[in-house]
Design a protein around this motif. Sequence first.
Motif, PDB file in Angstrom:
ATOM      1  N   UNK A   1       0.840  -1.202   0.000  1.00  0.00           N
ATOM      2  CA  UNK A   1       0.000   0.000   0.000  1.00  0.00           C
ATOM      3  C   UNK A   1       0.876   1.253   0.000  1.00  0.00           C
ATOM      4  N   UNK A   2       1.971   1.208   0.753  1.00  0.00           N
ATOM      5  CA  UNK A   2       2.890   2.354   0.809  1.00  0.00           C
ATOM      6  C   UNK A   2       3.655   2.527  -0.496  1.00  0.00           C
ATOM      7  N   UNK A   3       3.981   1.431  -1.186  1.00  0.00           N
ATOM      8  CA  UNK A   3       4.809   1.506  -2.394  1.00  0.00           C
ATOM      9  C   UNK A   3       4.034   1.906  -3.641  1.00  0.00           C
TER      10      UNK A   3
ATOM     11  N   UNK B   1      -1.166   4.539  -6.290  1.00  0.00           N
ATOM     12  CA  UNK B   1      -2.522   4.781  -5.796  1.00  0.00           C
ATOM     13  C   UNK B   1      -2.946   3.588  -4.961  1.00  0.00           C
ATOM     14  N   UNK B   2      -3.930   3.813  -4.109  1.00  0.00           N
ATOM     15  CA  UNK B   2      -4.385   2.742  -3.221  1.00  0.00           C
ATOM     16  C   UNK B   2      -5.870   2.903  -2.969  1.00  0.00           C
ATOM     17  N   UNK B   3      -6.553   1.780  -2.839  1.00  0.00           N
ATOM     18  CA  UNK B   3      -7.999   1.839  -2.622  1.00  0.00           C
ATOM     19  C   UNK B   3      -8.443   0.639  -1.787  1.00  0.00           C
TER      20      UNK B   3
ATOM     21  N   UNK C   1      -9.981   3.837 -11.119  1.00  0.00           N
ATOM     22  CA  UNK C   1      -8.620   4.383 -11.202  1.00  0.00           C
ATOM     23  C   UNK C   1      -8.061   4.358 -12.630  1.00  0.00           C
ATOM     24  N   UNK C   2      -8.898   3.933 -13.583  1.00  0.00           N
ATOM     25  CA  UNK C   2      -8.486   3.848 -14.998  1.00  0.00           C
ATOM     26  C   UNK C   2      -7.304   2.910 -15.214  1.00  0.00           C
ATOM     27  N   UNK C   3      -7.248   1.843 -14.428  1.00  0.00           N
ATOM     28  CA  UNK C   3      -6.211   0.826 -14.644  1.00  0.00           C
ATOM     29  C   UNK C   3      -6.553   0.030 -15.900  1.00  0.00           C
ATOM     30  N   UNK C   4      -5.569  -0.177 -16.745  1.00  0.00           N
ATOM     31  CA  UNK C   4      -5.798  -0.902 -17.998  1.00  0.00           C
ATOM     32  C   UNK C   4      -5.719  -2.417 -17.824  1.00  0.00           C
TER      33      UNK C   4
END
Length: 439
Positions: free
Chosen positions: A42-44, A47-49, A73-76
Amino acid sequence: MFSKILVANRGEVAVRIIRACKEMGIETVAVYSEADRNSLPVALADERICIGGNAAAESYLNQKNIISAALATNAEAIHPGYGFLSENAGFAKLCEENGIVFIGPKSEVISAMGDKDTSRQLMQQVGVPVVPGTEVLKDVEEAKKYAKEIGYPLLVKATAGGGGKGIRVVAREEDLEDAFHTASREAESAFGNGEVFLEKYLTHVRHVEMQILADQQGNILCLGERDCSLQLNKQKVLEETPSPVMTEDIRRKMMDAAVLAAKAANYTNAGTVEFLLAPDGQFYFIEMNTRLQVEHPITEEISGVDIVKWQIRIACQVPLNMKQEDIRLQGHAIECRINARSTGRVDFLHIPGGGRVHFDTALMQDTVVVPFYDSMLGKLIVHANTREEAIRRMEASLCEMVIVGVETNIEEQLQLIRSKIFQKGNYDTLILDKILKKG
């Protein structure tokens, strides 16, 4: 190339994928449960959700929430890692339906190869050797009939799933009925599919798997074998490559069989073809894992091929830029899985270092080990020029590793590495209990 990938996993494999993406210039989205809010991946990530509560069913197995997170998040693309949804054909299809690339094989391939009966029949059709056995059984009476033909001991095996669930060893006819029903109920509970079949129970065999990479242009590479024979309750404890009993002739034949299996399945991306290797050199197909394997780093060490990066490239339709003759397997690598024996806070952590030593983990000081997920804390990996040197390097590294606040299996791994049986390479799938008891 993708500009953003969502990592649908947790722990060390999420860290592994995020780091590969960073090196490729790809942004990442980490999804997390409430229990993992303060975790390393999560830290690296860029973005995180949060996708749900502590339980895996509420979070890492929540397909709707993961797809929603990717769309928001518009991740492909989504990389599933291993475990959780990595071999879930329904999830892969859901990705496809939502215009998201699933970094792995197509949903229909996952479905076909995830069913042991279907994959077994396919291997028989193309000439890959399989363990003598049956197709799916209708009832226990049919099982009794075929058991007499196969002979005891035998295995009752679920057609779905893995991890040792839905499998029972039967030594006598009078035990078959109970084993049949128990395996079926366990498989139904774990995988939603209670179908079982019979398979001859081979003794003194080794569990050897072949790593393959297959691109979308039809090219297939085999990156050699991993010996995964050292298991407790069907769970791998230590893996090494190359196998200490492998000859060049058997390796070539097994690699050819693995490539043939991948072609027959129309396979793309990274996958593993698993075999049982008998003392006489005969080997038998048992299953194909349609995902990244926990033990993939030791293959990366000896081959110099980054499997995770190639998973991403292949999903982006990039062809393999290597041929089989370009693969040079060098040295010897060993991986020890470091597992928690309790929950709690890590009060002190020291990770061993030095040349060709690394610890794949998401552990940090003050990390809280929770009871909701797999017990593996990380993977200690060493690489050396020879097996003997790798064993000494692993022993030194295990001695140097310190995890305070949580009970672990480090001492058991030391006992295993120091045992004469392991050092001679003279082990099989049933011998680990003997090693840990006698040393």
